[in-house]
Design a protein around this motif. Structure first.
Motif, PDB file in Angstrom:
ATOM      1  N   ILE A  36       0.827  -1.203   0.000  1.00 61.11           N
ATOM      2  CA  ILE A  36       0.000   0.000   0.000  1.00 61.11           C
ATOM      3  C   ILE A  36       0.863   1.255   0.000  1.00 61.11           C
ATOM      4  O   ILE A  36       1.611   1.512   0.930  1.00 61.11           O
ATOM      5  N   HIS A  37       0.779   2.009  -1.057  1.00 61.96           N
ATOM      6  CA  HIS A  37       1.470   3.288  -1.145  1.00 61.96           C
ATOM      7  C   HIS A  37       0.425   4.346  -1.450  1.00 61.96           C
ATOM      8  O   HIS A  37      -0.532   4.084  -2.162  1.00 61.96           O
ATOM      9  N   LEU A  38       0.623   5.531  -0.892  1.00 68.23           N
ATOM     10  CA  LEU A  38      -0.374   6.589  -1.082  1.00 68.23           C
ATOM     11  C   LEU A  38       0.065   7.520  -2.208  1.00 68.23           C
ATOM     12  O   LEU A  38       1.186   8.016  -2.208  1.00 68.23           O
ATOM     13  N   PHE A  39      -0.827   7.746  -3.129  1.00 69.84           N
ATOM     14  CA  PHE A  39      -0.540   8.625  -4.258  1.00 69.84           C
ATOM     15  C   PHE A  39      -1.586   9.719  -4.284  1.00 69.84           C
ATOM     16  O   PHE A  39      -2.776   9.436  -4.345  1.00 69.84           O
ATOM     17  N   ILE A  40      -1.141  10.973  -4.229  1.00 71.89           N
ATOM     18  CA  ILE A  40      -2.113  12.059  -4.361  1.00 71.89           C
ATOM     19  C   ILE A  40      -1.791  12.927  -5.569  1.00 71.89           C
ATOM     20  O   ILE A  40      -2.655  13.546  -6.158  1.00 71.89           O
ATOM     21  N   TYR A  41      -0.524  12.935  -5.982  1.00 70.62           N
ATOM     22  CA  TYR A  41      -0.121  13.937  -6.978  1.00 70.62           C
ATOM     23  C   TYR A  41      -0.799  13.817  -8.337  1.00 70.62           C
ATOM     24  O   TYR A  41      -0.921  14.823  -9.030  1.00 70.62           O
ATOM     25  N   PRO A  42      -1.322  12.643  -8.773  1.00 70.92           N
ATOM     26  CA  PRO A  42      -1.994  12.652 -10.091  1.00 70.92           C
ATOM     27  C   PRO A  42      -3.185  13.586 -10.138  1.00 70.92           C
ATOM     28  O   PRO A  42      -3.589  14.015 -11.200  1.00 70.92           O
ATOM     29  N   PRO A  53      -5.061  23.031 -23.253  1.00 71.99           N
ATOM     30  CA  PRO A  53      -4.566  22.299 -24.426  1.00 71.99           C
ATOM     31  C   PRO A  53      -3.793  21.056 -23.997  1.00 71.99           C
ATOM     32  O   PRO A  53      -3.079  21.071 -22.989  1.00 71.99           O
ATOM     33  N   LYS A  54      -3.943  20.008 -24.777  1.00 72.64           N
ATOM     34  CA  LYS A  54      -3.316  18.734 -24.414  1.00 72.64           C
ATOM     35  C   LYS A  54      -1.805  18.872 -24.251  1.00 72.64           C
ATOM     36  O   LYS A  54      -1.191  18.270 -23.371  1.00 72.64           O
ATOM     37  N   ILE A  55      -1.242  19.707 -25.156  1.00 78.21           N
ATOM     38  CA  ILE A  55       0.208  19.834 -25.159  1.00 78.21           C
ATOM     39  C   ILE A  55       0.684  20.436 -23.839  1.00 78.21           C
ATOM     40  O   ILE A  55       1.723  20.048 -23.280  1.00 78.21           O
ATOM     41  N   ILE A  56      -0.131  21.343 -23.291  1.00 78.29           N
ATOM     42  CA  ILE A  56       0.237  21.959 -22.008  1.00 78.29           C
ATOM     43  C   ILE A  56       0.040  20.955 -20.873  1.00 78.29           C
ATOM     44  O   ILE A  56       0.850  20.866 -19.952  1.00 78.29           O
ATOM     45  N   GLN A  57      -1.025  20.154 -20.974  1.00 82.34           N
ATOM     46  CA  GLN A  57      -1.231  19.116 -19.944  1.00 82.34           C
ATOM     47  C   GLN A  57      -0.019  18.193 -19.850  1.00 82.34           C
ATOM     48  O   GLN A  57       0.476  17.876 -18.763  1.00 82.34           O
ATOM     49  N   ILE A  58       0.439  17.779 -21.037  1.00 85.63           N
ATOM     50  CA  ILE A  58       1.562  16.843 -21.044  1.00 85.63           C
ATOM     51  C   ILE A  58       2.816  17.503 -20.497  1.00 85.63           C
ATOM     52  O   ILE A  58       3.573  16.899 -19.721  1.00 85.63           O
ATOM     53  N   THR A  59       3.000  18.779 -20.859  1.00 87.99           N
ATOM     54  CA  THR A  59       4.195  19.482 -20.363  1.00 87.99           C
ATOM     55  C   THR A  59       4.126  19.643 -18.850  1.00 87.99           C
ATOM     56  O   THR A  59       5.123  19.448 -18.140  1.00 87.99           O
ATOM     57  N   VAL A  60       2.927  19.987 -18.356  1.00 91.49           N
ATOM     58  CA  VAL A  60       2.770  20.110 -16.893  1.00 91.49           C
ATOM     59  C   VAL A  60       3.078  18.765 -16.240  1.00 91.49           C
ATOM     60  O   VAL A  60       3.797  18.693 -15.233  1.00 91.49           O
ATOM     61  N   ALA A  61       2.550  17.690 -16.837  1.00 96.54           N
ATOM     62  CA  ALA A  61       2.794  16.359 -16.285  1.00 96.54           C
ATOM     63  C   ALA A  61       4.283  16.048 -16.260  1.00 96.54           C
ATOM     64  O   ALA A  61       4.807  15.462 -15.299  1.00 96.54           O
ATOM     65  N   PHE A  62       4.982  16.471 -17.296  1.00 95.43           N
ATOM     66  CA  PHE A  62       6.430  16.266 -17.370  1.00 95.43           C
ATOM     67  C   PHE A  62       7.123  16.930 -16.181  1.00 95.43           C
ATOM     68  O   PHE A  62       7.912  16.305 -15.464  1.00 95.43           O
ATOM     69  N   VAL A  63       6.764  18.214 -15.967  1.00 91.92           N
ATOM     70  CA  VAL A  63       7.432  18.965 -14.899  1.00 91.92           C
ATOM     71  C   VAL A  63       7.070  18.383 -13.527  1.00 91.92           C
ATOM     72  O   VAL A  63       7.943  18.109 -12.692  1.00 91.92           O
ATOM     73  N   ILE A  77      10.436   7.573 -13.580  1.00 91.66           N
ATOM     74  CA  ILE A  77       9.372   6.573 -13.432  1.00 91.66           C
ATOM     75  C   ILE A  77       8.035   7.238 -13.182  1.00 91.66           C
ATOM     76  O   ILE A  77       7.061   7.007 -13.903  1.00 91.66           O
ATOM     77  N   HIS A  78       7.982   8.130 -12.178  1.00 94.83           N
ATOM     78  CA  HIS A  78       6.745   8.849 -11.923  1.00 94.83           C
ATOM     79  C   HIS A  78       6.375   9.710 -13.114  1.00 94.83           C
ATOM     80  O   HIS A  78       5.215   9.791 -13.510  1.00 94.83           O
ATOM     81  N   ALA A  79       7.382  10.359 -13.689  1.00100.85           N
ATOM     82  CA  ALA A  79       7.112  11.269 -14.796  1.00100.85           C
ATOM     83  C   ALA A  79       6.520  10.518 -15.973  1.00100.85           C
ATOM     84  O   ALA A  79       5.559  10.974 -16.604  1.00100.85           O
ATOM     85  N   SER A  80       7.065   9.346 -16.245  1.00 99.61           N
ATOM     86  CA  SER A  80       6.567   8.555 -17.358  1.00 99.61           C
ATOM     87  C   SER A  80       5.100   8.208 -17.145  1.00 99.61           C
ATOM     88  O   SER A  80       4.265   8.374 -18.046  1.00 99.61           O
ATOM     89  N   ALA A  81       4.768   7.771 -15.929  1.00 98.87           N
ATOM     90  CA  ALA A  81       3.390   7.399 -15.650  1.00 98.87           C
ATOM     91  C   ALA A  81       2.476   8.617 -15.726  1.00 98.87           C
ATOM     92  O   ALA A  81       1.369   8.559 -16.270  1.00 98.87           O
ATOM     93  N   LEU A  82       2.960   9.735 -15.192  1.00 94.07           N
ATOM     94  CA  LEU A  82       2.108  10.920 -15.136  1.00 94.07           C
ATOM     95  C   LEU A  82       1.866  11.476 -16.541  1.00 94.07           C
ATOM     96  O   LEU A  82       0.751  11.907 -16.857  1.00 94.07           O
ATOM     97  N   VAL A  83       2.881  11.451 -17.380  1.00 96.15           N
ATOM     98  CA  VAL A  83       2.692  11.915 -18.754  1.00 96.15           C
ATOM     99  C   VAL A  83       1.685  11.026 -19.470  1.00 96.15           C
ATOM    100  O   VAL A  83       0.829  11.494 -20.215  1.00 96.15           O
ATOM    101  N   PHE A  84       1.759   9.732 -19.168  1.00 99.71           N
ATOM    102  CA  PHE A  84       0.781   8.826 -19.782  1.00 99.71           C
ATOM    103  C   PHE A  84      -0.634   9.169 -19.295  1.00 99.71           C
ATOM    104  O   PHE A  84      -1.577   9.237 -20.087  1.00 99.71           O
ATOM    105  N   THR A  85      -0.759   9.422 -17.992  1.00 97.02           N
ATOM    106  CA  THR A  85      -2.070   9.778 -17.450  1.00 97.02           C
ATOM    107  C   THR A  85      -2.601  11.036 -18.120  1.00 97.02           C
ATOM    108  O   THR A  85      -3.779  11.117 -18.494  1.00 97.02           O
ATOM    109  N   ALA A  86      -1.717  12.043 -18.246  1.00 98.45           N
ATOM    110  CA  ALA A  86      -2.146  13.286 -18.878  1.00 98.45           C
ATOM    111  C   ALA A  86      -2.563  13.043 -20.326  1.00 98.45           C
ATOM    112  O   ALA A  86      -3.528  13.624 -20.823  1.00 98.45           O
TER     113      ALA A  86
END
Lengths: 173, 273
Positions: A36-42, A53-63, A77-86
């Motif tokens: 069990i790990h807690l994730f809030i940042y997504p 705009p999608k492009i901005i979402q992805i960039t925000v996810a990257f940062v 690792i987190h960045a990869s998952a978050l960019v995918f989510t975005a």
């Protein structure tokens, strides 16, 4: 519009700090069980205004992802998952579109779109995010059982946390 | 140029997404050690498979050529062998290093048992060909056994696969030696006993003849270690040795003629007295 951007930035910074400084240290352990790990940042990505705009979402996810990775010292690792989510967020939003449509200037929060809508929205994206994250973390489907256990238990814990967060901060934060 | 720009505008999100994922992938495998290891392993397994497949294919394509060259080689060797049989007696000196201490007598195996507890081989070579009792018998891949009785034209061999067979063997590169005996029913596995447990051995080590008897030359390969353990309360290993040669599938052997054997035995007997 401007206040929306400010709000989003402040929310992002606070949530990154919360995740990196507090939730990172919390891992529930029950017997041999450390799934069990807690994730809030997504939620930062989830709560971007709908018409961003999608492009901005992805960039925000990257940062955001890379900042989280800096806390976890797990580069990419987190960045990869978050960019995918975005990347898939807009599909999910389109999928769940109510008859009346969205008010595209707003964030898709619980108070605006209702409990059940937000629950399904957050569940889909959190589940995909966690599954992607744990897959990339294990990096091999040899560990499929661990990936699945991690995903399911972290998902339950995290979704409770997110709903709690949305219920506490009702006013669009 | 305009088209390229249009593509970027139209598919920019997807391209950016893919670009980001590629960046992350590189980051992950380069910075995180575990992920890098997994990546490298997977890559090497994949490419090894690919290489093997390509090798197999190219080998297959070369088969014709190889067949031709092997046939030519065979014809040449037949020529040499037949000529030699006519010109020379049956025993050929193969060993030139040890002052030609050992000569080898080729012999066909005319009868054998494999599946009994005490097996015997019969060779189609006897006194006429130079065979004597207590000579070593080897094949091209390993050792076979020791002759016991010899008649005019035949000789009987106690092969490795006999409950009474005992061969002095050592581990290649080490000077520890022990007795090689046959305890199991499996005709490919022998047991090496009496190697002291401080010898540093590991699975895969080669077992060779020790040369401490007058029967076999030293350093003839016998097999490899497939398993070993130390029996309770014992100070010696019990080593399972996988034989190199399959005695079941053997039709030709060589008798080892040690020319200095009698000299050695005489000397050793002198010491006893």
């Amino acid at each position: 519009m401007n206040s929306l951007v400010t709000k989003s930035v402040i929310r992002a910074v606070l949530l990154i700090l919360l995740q990196g400084l507090v939730f990172r240290r919390i891992a529930f352990q029950m017997g041999d069980f450390a799934f069990i790990h807690l994730f809030i940042y997504p939620i930062i990505i989830l709560l971007l205004p709908i018409r961003t705009p999608k492009i901005i979402q992805i960039t925000v996810a990257f940062v955001v992802g890379l900042s989280i990775d800096a806390f976890y010292s797990s580069y990419g690792i987190h960045a990869s998952a978050l960019v995918f989510t975005a990347y898939i967020r807009n599909f999910v939003i389109k999928l769940l579109e109510p008859y009346s449509g969205y008010n595209v200037d707003e964030s898709p929060t619980l108070s605006k779109l209702g409990f059940s809508w937000f629950l399904s929205f957050a569940s889909i994206l959190f589940f995909i995010h966690l599954f992607f994250y744990f897959s990339v973390e294990a990096f091999s489907f040899v560990f499929f059982f661990e990936i699945l256990m991690n995903t399911i238990f972290s998902f339950i814990a995290s979704i409770l946390l997110v709903m709690l967060y949305q219920l506490i901060f009702r006013n669009d934060y | 140029m305009k088209n390229i720009l249009l593509i970027f505008i139209k598919y920019g999100t997807h391209l950016l997404f893919i670009a980001f994922q590629i960046i992350f992938f590189t980051l992950i495998i380069n910075i995180n050690r575990v992920h890098g290891d997994i990546y490298n392993n997977t890559k090497s397994i994949f490419f090894e498979n690919l290489n093997n497949k390509v090798d197999q294919l190219s080998d297959y394509l070369k088969l014709d050529e190889q067949n031709d060259s092997l046939a030519r080689e065979n014809a040449r060797l037949m020529d040499v062998i037949i000529n030699q049989r006519i010109n020379t007696p049956k025993s050929i000196l193969l060993d030139t290093l040890l002052l030609q201490q050992y000569s080898f007598i080729p012999a066909e195996i005319c009868n054998k048992t494999i599946h009994l507890r005490n097996n015997y081989f019969t060779l189609c070579a006897g006194k006429i060909d130079g065979a004597k009792p207590m000579m070593g018998v080897i094949s091209t891949e390993g050792i076979v056994g020791i002759t016991t009785k010899v008649s005019e034209n035949y000789s009987q061999v106690i092969p490795l696969l006999h409950s009474q067979s005992r061969i002095s063997a050592s581990i290649k590169g080490l000077h520890f030696f022990g007795n090689l005996v046959w305890k199991e029913a499996n005709p490919r596995i022998m047991t090496l006993e009496a190697v002291p447990k401080h010898a540093a051995i590991s699975i895969g080590d080669t077992i060779v003849t020790s040369g401490y008897s007058s029967i076999f030359p030293r350093d003839l390969p016998i097999g490899t270690i497939v398993n070993f353990e130390i029996a309770k309360g014992s100070s010696n290993y019990v080593i399972d040795v996988g034989l190199f040669n399959d005695l079941n599938n053997l039709s030709y052997a060589y008798l080892v003629n040690n020319k200095l054997k009698e000299e050695q035995l005489n000397l050793e007997n002198d010491i006893d007295e």
